[in-house]
Design a protein around this motif. Structure first.
Motif, short mmCIF file in Angstrom:
data_model
loop_
_atom_site.label_atom_id
_atom_site.label_comp_id
_atom_site.label_asym_id
_atom_site.label_seq_id
_atom_site.Cartn_x
_atom_site.Cartn_y
_atom_site.Cartn_z
N PRO A 221 0.79 -1.23 0.00
CA PRO A 221 0.00 0.00 0.00
C PRO A 221 0.83 1.28 0.00
CG PRO A 221 -0.92 -1.58 1.54
CD PRO A 221 0.39 -2.14 1.08
N ARG A 222 1.97 1.28 0.64
CA ARG A 222 2.72 2.54 0.77
C ARG A 222 3.45 2.93 -0.51
NH1 ARG A 222 5.00 2.10 7.02
NH2 ARG A 222 2.94 2.17 7.99
N ASP A 224 2.54 1.38 -3.74
CA ASP A 224 1.71 1.01 -4.87
C ASP A 224 2.42 0.06 -5.83
OD1 ASP A 224 -0.99 1.34 -5.20
OD2 ASP A 224 -0.85 2.99 -6.61
N ARG A 286 -8.28 -1.54 -2.25
CA ARG A 286 -7.08 -0.71 -2.47
C ARG A 286 -7.39 0.77 -2.26
NH1 ARG A 286 -4.69 0.36 -8.48
NH2 ARG A 286 -2.88 1.68 -7.92
N ILE A 289 -7.96 1.48 1.52
CA ILE A 289 -6.72 1.40 2.30
C ILE A 289 -5.88 2.66 2.06
CG2 ILE A 289 -4.52 0.17 2.50
CD1 ILE A 289 -6.15 -2.42 1.91
N LYS A 290 -5.79 3.10 0.82
CA LYS A 290 -4.99 4.29 0.52
C LYS A 290 -5.60 5.54 1.15
CE LYS A 290 -3.33 4.61 -3.73
NZ LYS A 290 -3.25 4.53 -5.21
N HIS A 293 -6.17 3.89 5.67
CA HIS A 293 -5.34 3.03 6.50
C HIS A 293 -3.86 3.00 6.13
CE1 HIS A 293 -9.03 1.48 8.28
NE2 HIS A 293 -9.49 1.26 7.06
N ARG A 294 -3.50 3.67 5.06
CA ARG A 294 -2.14 3.55 4.53
C ARG A 294 -1.06 3.86 5.56
NH1 ARG A 294 -1.00 6.27 -1.28
NH2 ARG A 294 0.64 4.88 -2.04
N ARG A 300 1.12 -6.04 3.79
CA ARG A 300 0.63 -5.98 2.43
C ARG A 300 -0.69 -6.72 2.27
NH1 ARG A 300 6.07 -8.70 3.03
NH2 ARG A 300 5.59 -10.89 3.12
N TYR A 337 -8.61 -1.72 11.54
CA TYR A 337 -8.37 -1.95 10.11
C TYR A 337 -9.24 -3.09 9.59
CZ TYR A 337 -5.48 -3.46 6.06
OH TYR A 337 -5.02 -3.85 4.83
#
Length: 400
Positions: A221-222, A224, A286, A289-290, A293-294, A300, A337
């Protein structure tokens, strides 16, 4: 009072009143009959990899770690009878010595065979079933303390109801003392891991799934970015290869190449989704999360596929499946989360992995499995006094 038990991730801790480690079926029978006579309960446990409290008990905890042999291997019929407590890594090596191999394995190989099968453990491959789908027979000790062969061990075919109930049983039907597996000739695999952008993976997902024996990907996520894992028989690799950095390229026996090393402990929630809307579900996950929660998600998201099967409460029952797994380092909080992401995954018709974090109980679960009531009928017939129940199973199976 026995020693305190802690599961693999450290998220579950409990102290049974008694912990037993039988060395064979006769001893399992005695343990179950003693417990039933005293009005106590029994819960079997394997390696303790599950994150749900399936194994928790204040009564008798039965570890199968001393029942670890390959009882017979038949290369001609492509099957083997195996004891329940053997770890998958050891099983792979011993089957290879007999010229045999399992169709697929999960992401790790330190699970016990019976525990992995009872919870529907799976790897990845649109034409490859979960581990439970390779169970074709065996023997279990029921709640009355009787031994009961099923499947090919009872002269029945692979469509018999008892076998299909036993394929994913949650340890609720009895204690498995022998498992007969459908196998393949021993084989080698080549594994390549690529680091590329997630957008390329999503654009080429269908071709990657269809042309590789096994394909899955981690999304980070951090950054991409994604890590794609491709598994193929050497010489049968497809032409399509990801752009980016080749991180791993190794070839060896299937049982060594499929699993990954996992030094860091983590908690996990995984939902199994209908294949046709699995990528859409991942896309919405996705985005969320971005957006939310990112900053706090240190691990992952893992996406895999599973072929359909006939297990009564298998998470891949009757449908080709895409799985979306959310992983979080065990040292960091996961509750907020997972609680936020779960309704999203459920909205796409997702079924939760039986051995991983989820909040569903019998009312919601019954709607997800067409043969739910038949599984319950078989369970009650094999365990009429609830010897294998605990508080969590009563919540799952509507016996609260």
């Amino acid at each position: 009072m026995a020693d305190r038990f802690t599961n693999w991730s450290g998220s579950l801790r409990f102290t049974p009143s008694e912990r037993r480690e039988p060395e064979g079926e006769e001893e399992v029978v005695r343990i179950v009959r003693e417990a039933r006579d005293r009005g106590r309960t029994v819960r079997p446990v394997g390696s303790g990899h599950s994150s749900t409290p399936l194994m928790t008990t204040e009564d008798v905890l039965v570890s199968l770690k001393r029942m670890v042999d390959v009882r017979s291997a038949d290369p001609r019929r492509m099957r083997a009878a195996v004891s329940p407590g053997i770890e998958l890594a050891r099983l792979g090596a011993e089957l290879a010595d007999a010229g045999l191999g399992m169709e697929n394995l999960g992401d790790v190989d330190y699970q016990s065979l019976a525990g992995a099968i009872a919870t529907g453990t799976h790897g990845s491959g649109v034409r490859l079933g979960n581990l439970s789908s390779t169970l074709i027979g065996g023997t279990l000790v029921t709640g009355t303390g009787d031994t009961l062969p099923f499947g090919v061990d009872a002269g029945e075919d692979e469509h018999h109801d008892l076998l299909r109930a036993a394929q994913v049983s949650l340890g609720a039907l009895g204690v498995l003392t022998s498992l007969t597996l459908r196998l393949e000739p021993a084989y080698e695999l080549r594994r390549t891991n690529w680091i590329t952008h997630i957008d390329w993976v999503l654009e080429n997902f269908d071709e990657l799934v269809e042309t590789n024996r096994s394909m899955d990907f981690y999304w980070y996520p951090r950054s991409d970015l994604a890590q794609i894992r491709l598994l193929n028989v050497p010489g049968e690799e497809p032409e399509l290869t990801p752009p980016g950095r080749l991180k791993t390229d190794e070839t060896g026996p299937s049982y060594e190449i499929i699993p990954s090393a996992r030094d860091l402990r983590f908690d996990e929630m995984e939902y199994m989704l209908p294949f046709d809307n699995g990528l859409e579900a991942f896309g919405e996950a996705r985005t969320r999360i971005k957006e939310k929660h990112r900053a706090r998600v240190a691990w992952r998201v893992l996406v895999r596929t599973i072929a359909p099967d006939r297990g009564m409460i298998s998470t891949a029952q009757g449908r080709s499946t895409v799985t979306v797994a959310l992983l979080q380092n065990a040292s960091l909080p996961h509750e907020e989360y997972f609680a936020d992401m779960e309704p999203l995954l459920r909205s796409f018709g997702g079924r939760p992995h039986w051995g991983k974090k989820h909040s569903l109980s019998a009312g919601e679960l019954r709607e997800l499995y067409p043969e739910w009531d038949e599984f319950q009928r078989i369970r009650r017939a094999l365990d009429p006094d609830g010897v294998f129940q605990n508080d969590y199973l009563r919540q799952l199976l509507d016996e609260a």
